[in-house]
Design a protein around this motif. Structure first.
Motif, short mmCIF file in Angstrom:
data_model
loop_
_atom_site.label_atom_id
_atom_site.label_comp_id
_atom_site.label_asym_id
_atom_site.label_seq_id
_atom_site.Cartn_x
_atom_site.Cartn_y
_atom_site.Cartn_z
N VAL A 89 40.13 46.46 35.84
CA VAL A 89 38.78 46.68 35.34
C VAL A 89 38.74 47.88 34.39
CG1 VAL A 89 36.43 47.32 36.01
CG2 VAL A 89 37.64 45.57 37.28
N THR A 90 39.47 48.94 34.72
CA THR A 90 39.51 50.12 33.85
C THR A 90 40.06 49.75 32.48
OG1 THR A 90 39.75 51.60 35.73
CG2 THR A 90 40.43 52.45 33.59
N SER A 91 41.13 49.00 32.46
CA SER A 91 41.71 48.56 31.19
C SER A 91 40.74 47.64 30.45
CB SER A 91 43.04 47.85 31.43
OG SER A 91 43.54 47.35 30.21
N PHE A 92 40.09 46.75 31.18
CA PHE A 92 39.12 45.84 30.57
C PHE A 92 38.00 46.60 29.88
CE2 PHE A 92 35.20 43.25 31.16
CZ PHE A 92 35.52 42.20 30.32
N VAL A 93 37.47 47.60 30.57
CA VAL A 93 36.37 48.39 30.01
C VAL A 93 36.86 49.22 28.83
CG1 VAL A 93 34.77 50.29 30.47
CG2 VAL A 93 35.01 48.45 32.12
N THR A 143 33.64 55.34 32.94
CA THR A 143 33.82 55.30 34.39
C THR A 143 32.61 54.68 35.07
OG1 THR A 143 35.19 57.29 34.24
CG2 THR A 143 34.36 56.72 36.41
N ILE A 144 31.42 54.95 34.57
CA ILE A 144 30.21 54.33 35.13
C ILE A 144 30.25 52.82 34.93
CG2 ILE A 144 27.71 54.10 34.81
CD1 ILE A 144 27.62 57.12 34.33
N ILE A 145 30.68 52.37 33.76
CA ILE A 145 30.77 50.93 33.51
C ILE A 145 31.83 50.31 34.43
CG2 ILE A 145 31.38 49.19 31.79
CD1 ILE A 145 30.06 51.05 29.69
N ASP A 146 32.97 50.99 34.62
CA ASP A 146 33.98 50.53 35.58
C ASP A 146 33.34 50.32 36.95
OD1 ASP A 146 35.99 50.75 33.71
OD2 ASP A 146 36.98 52.46 34.67
N PHE A 147 32.62 51.34 37.41
CA PHE A 147 31.99 51.30 38.72
C PHE A 147 31.01 50.14 38.84
CE2 PHE A 147 28.27 52.43 41.29
CZ PHE A 147 28.87 52.52 42.54
N LEU A 148 30.20 49.93 37.81
CA LEU A 148 29.21 48.85 37.86
C LEU A 148 29.88 47.49 37.93
CD1 LEU A 148 26.57 50.19 35.31
CD2 LEU A 148 26.40 50.12 37.81
N ILE A 149 30.96 47.30 37.18
CA ILE A 149 31.65 46.01 37.21
C ILE A 149 32.29 45.79 38.58
CG2 ILE A 149 33.63 44.73 36.29
CD1 ILE A 149 32.94 45.95 33.55
N ILE A 150 32.98 46.80 39.10
CA ILE A 150 33.62 46.66 40.42
C ILE A 150 32.56 46.44 41.49
CG2 ILE A 150 34.93 47.91 42.18
CD1 ILE A 150 36.51 49.18 39.86
N SER A 151 31.46 47.16 41.45
CA SER A 151 30.39 47.00 42.43
C SER A 151 29.81 45.59 42.38
CB SER A 151 29.28 48.01 42.19
OG SER A 151 29.77 49.31 42.32
#
Length: 132
Positions: A31-35, A79-87
């Motif tokens: 997800v981090t790489s994707f974002v 990092t916020i976008i990472d968190f939102l996608i994972i959540s």
């Protein structure tokens, strides 16, 4: 103490948790790489060629003696976008799991085996029907 520890470790829940942590950390990397590599560049281009990694607020400027002190809010946004996608993904997985559990609970249970008395009464009934 060793036996107790071994029993604790060998419980299914602990092993499931360990697998989940490993898969979760791998998923976070994806997800981090994707974002960072897929989502943020088009957003940056749409905002006028902004690279989010370079979005900072400089608190102290660089001198020969002191390195710059910055607040890196662009990386924080990623990092916020990472968190939102994972959540969201975790929410969808849990929602699906709960739906499956509800279907299992709603499924009718098979009728219980008849008791010996019920079997005997059934036999008597059948014999009486045949006798008529």
């Amino acid at each position: 103490m060793w036996k107790e520890f071994k029993t604790f470790i060998m419980k299914g829940n602990i092993l499931d948790l360990a697998v989940a942590v490993i898969i979760g950390s791998a998923f976070k990397s994806i997800v981090t790489s994707f974002v960072k590599d897929i989502i943020m560049p088009p957003i940056g281009v749409a905002l006028g060629g902004v690279d989010f990694r370079d979005l900072t607020i400089e608190l102290v400027t660089t001198t020969d003696e002191v390195a710059a002190v910055t607040i890196n809010y662009g990386i924080f946004l990623q990092t916020i976008i990472d968190f939102l996608i994972i959540s969201f993904v975790i929410f969808m997985v849990i929602k699906g799991y709960n739906k499956m559990q509800r279907k299992k609970e709603e499924a009718p249970a098979p009728p219980p085996e008849p008791s010996k008395e019920e079997l005997l009464l059934t036999e008597i009934r059948d014999i009486l029907k045949q006798a008529k």
